[in-house]
Each structure stands twice: as C-alpha cells, then as structure tokens.
Motif scaffolding. Sequence first.
Motif, PDB file in Angstrom:
ATOM      1  N   GLU A  80      23.604 -15.045  60.668  1.00 28.94           N
ATOM      2  CA  GLU A  80      23.858 -14.470  61.977  1.00 28.94           C
ATOM      3  C   GLU A  80      25.477 -14.908  62.276  1.00 28.94           C
ATOM      4  O   GLU A  80      26.001 -16.003  61.869  1.00 28.94           O
ATOM      5  N   TRP A  81      26.264 -13.835  62.698  1.00 31.23           N
ATOM      6  CA  TRP A  81      27.680 -13.584  62.714  1.00 31.23           C
ATOM      7  C   TRP A  81      28.057 -12.976  63.607  1.00 31.23           C
ATOM      8  O   TRP A  81      27.840 -12.002  64.280  1.00 31.23           O
ATOM      9  N   TRP A  82      29.056 -13.828  64.622  1.00 32.88           N
ATOM     10  CA  TRP A  82      29.662 -13.218  65.750  1.00 32.88           C
ATOM     11  C   TRP A  82      31.220 -13.035  65.533  1.00 32.88           C
ATOM     12  O   TRP A  82      31.631 -13.859  64.759  1.00 32.88           O
ATOM     13  N   SER A 215      22.875  -4.855  64.175  1.00 30.41           N
ATOM     14  CA  SER A 215      23.995  -5.433  64.765  1.00 30.41           C
ATOM     15  C   SER A 215      24.089  -4.551  66.361  1.00 30.41           C
ATOM     16  O   SER A 215      23.845  -3.239  66.363  1.00 30.41           O
ATOM     17  N   SER A 217      27.565  -4.109  69.382  1.00 33.96           N
ATOM     18  CA  SER A 217      28.961  -4.599  69.806  1.00 33.96           C
ATOM     19  C   SER A 217      29.064  -4.580  71.249  1.00 33.96           C
ATOM     20  O   SER A 217      28.544  -3.593  72.023  1.00 33.96           O
ATOM     21  N   THR A 242      33.739  -7.659  70.651  1.00 32.03           N
ATOM     22  CA  THR A 242      33.002  -8.594  70.435  1.00 32.03           C
ATOM     23  C   THR A 242      31.831  -7.831  69.440  1.00 32.03           C
ATOM     24  O   THR A 242      31.150  -6.812  69.866  1.00 32.03           O
ATOM     25  N   LYS A 244      27.908  -8.728  67.151  1.00 36.22           N
ATOM     26  CA  LYS A 244      27.040  -9.797  66.699  1.00 36.22           C
ATOM     27  C   LYS A 244      25.934  -8.941  65.665  1.00 36.22           C
ATOM     28  O   LYS A 244      25.866  -7.712  65.693  1.00 36.22           O
ATOM     29  N   TRP A 246      23.233  -9.944  62.352  1.00 37.97           N
ATOM     30  CA  TRP A 246      22.171 -10.819  61.706  1.00 37.97           C
ATOM     31  C   TRP A 246      21.399 -10.021  60.905  1.00 37.97           C
ATOM     32  O   TRP A 246      20.868  -8.932  60.884  1.00 37.97           O
TER      33      TRP A 246
END
Length: 374
Positions: A80-82, A215, A217, A242, A244, A246
Amino acid sequence: MNNMKQKKIFSISALVVIAFIILIGGAFYLTLWAEATATEESEISAVLKREERTVFDPVLPSEHVSLPEDFRFHPNYQHEWWNYFAKLQDQDGHVYNVQWSYFRVAIDERDTRGWQNPQLFISHIVISRGSHIWREQRVARGGIGQAGMSNRPFRLWIDNWYWRALGTTPFPGQLEISTDTFGLELNTTTNGPFVVNGDKGFQVKHALLSVSSFSFSAPFLNVKGTITLNGQSISVTGSAWTQKEWGSGLIGEDQQGWDWLVFNLDDGRALTVSRYRQNGQVPHLFGTLSTRSGTVFNLTEKDFSITPMQVTSLANGRRMPLQWIVNVPKHGINLTTRISKSDMWQPFLIPYWEGPILASGSNEAWGFMQLTGY
C-alpha cells in the motif's frame, strides 16, 4: 518457578526478534548505501515482488475502487503506497517542492500483533528549494503502535509524522512532519474531484495480467501552512497532488522499473503517464487525463507517447533520462519537460530518482517525476 521460566522464554524470544530486525535492517541499509555497485533490480524487486510462499489477496479486474471506502487500510494486500507532491510559494515568491511517501509492505500474510506483526512501514519526506534539499526517512514495524492507520477519524502515522483529518477521508487534513533539522505543517483541501485510474481503479501494470494494482488520485488540491527550515518558520501556499495505490506483487518477474510523470496543466487539466519497462518486451504504457468537471480519460499506448530525450549522469554514477517529450495528440497535448535539479536521487530503502519538473509546449505545466530501475 513457572514465572521465571516464562520470563526466560520471553527474553529469548525478544532477543530472537530483535536480532531478526537488526539483520533485516542491516540488509536494507547495505542496499541503501551500496549505490556504486548495487543494481536497481535487486533494490526494487526484492521489496515489490510477490513471494511464491505467501498468500495475499489477488488484484482482480472484477473488483473496483469505491470512494470514500477505499481510503481505508487494505491489510489483505501485500503493498500500500501513498504519494504526496506539492508545489508551494512563500510571500516573496520563493518556490518549495515537497515530496512525501508513506509505504506499507507485508513480509507475509499473517495477522498477528506485537513484534511478530509482518507489516513494515516506510516513510520519506523531501523538501527542495533551488539547489538546497532536505530529506529524511522513517522505518517502523507494525503491531507495536509505532506506525499504522486508522479510519475513524482518518490518520496515518509513523513515529511523530502524521497525516490526520477529522473525517474518514484525508481531506481536509494536515500533514505534520518534524525532524531535528526541518519540519512542516501543511493543511490540504480538495479543489476538484477524485480520479479513479484504469478500469474503475483496476490498473494493469505489466503485459501479464497478474501484475496489476488498484489506484486513485486527488490531483486538484489546495495547500496552506508552514515549512520550518534552519529554525525559520515560513508561511507557504500552493497546490498538491496525492495518489494511493495498493496490490500484491507490483513488479513482474522480468520487470526493470518504471517512469512515472504527473502534471497539472495551465488549463486546469491533470495528466499522469507511466512507462513500465521489462526485459525483452516493449514498455507498457498507461495514463489518465482528468478535468476539474469530473471527466476522466483513461489512456493506453494507442493514445499517447512518452519519449526520453536526454540522459544525464548523476554524481553516484547512474545514468537517468531526465528530459522527456509527452504527446497526447487526441487531446492536443504536447509537452517537453525540464527538471529543476538533476541530483534528486533519493537514497532511501526503496531508492529512486524523484523530483519536481516543469513542462512547456501546448501547455505550461508543473509536476513531479519518479524513475526507477536505472
């Protein structure tokens, strides 16, 4: 006597866990600092490839992103990546670029608490102004309260770094970072719609369908707050983006890396393009073009081209394509990018080149670029 035995067993277990953490941390840091000889394939793939012996939820095309529900934590997936990018100005017109990442990776699929929790959290912060750069990294294990996420209210944290909001989504919310030498407090609000990428959030990232992710944004954000540098508190305002993402196994077996560029155009549109490179195959291209009115165009290799124009040698010996031409003919977009600072290699546990870019041509634009695998 039983208490003494239990304490002894606990002490031995604790020492084993601590030794394991030191071993893993040492391996990470050897990778981190061995830039002159390490290859990006080992640096990136070792973290993002899915291990055959682990069992995580697969990323399936039948499942879709649902907002605001998917701002939540997704522990059944491996990664999981922000990402948070901001271009800010002070009252004198000086530009500050902020890059913040918050990354979770599961070592295995167990759902345990305490020191045996398999979740690893990594966060990076980078602030650049002209030729100056400030950066720091935090690493933490899950299960002990040092890092994690809550949904009600929304909160991401690692040590004393926070993104928190009063509601169940990050916006409006505050990013608060404090280090020994710099810090920031940025209040971020939406100024346009959220954008779901790919097929309702399902994004293929490799020629093989098995390498995909979910994903979305938020490319239309307003920012107001303060940055503290060299003991001086500076009021800033600006815009941010931003994203996100996962999934489980975000790198294919023969994948080299990726090139990812995001832009805010001067006509109010937002553009993101990606080029995933793999051995023996042409790069896999995908992207998203969105407007403030909520119209979203999902882009494939038939819709756009992204061409490297200039290769630059960095101080660490790596050669990176730092100038690009991005052409989206159907939508009247033709951009030539330029960097603000070439030496933006980020020597973190997950290392890559990442920094601010500008573009001109059919539009004037600002954005950020992330390059891995070189």
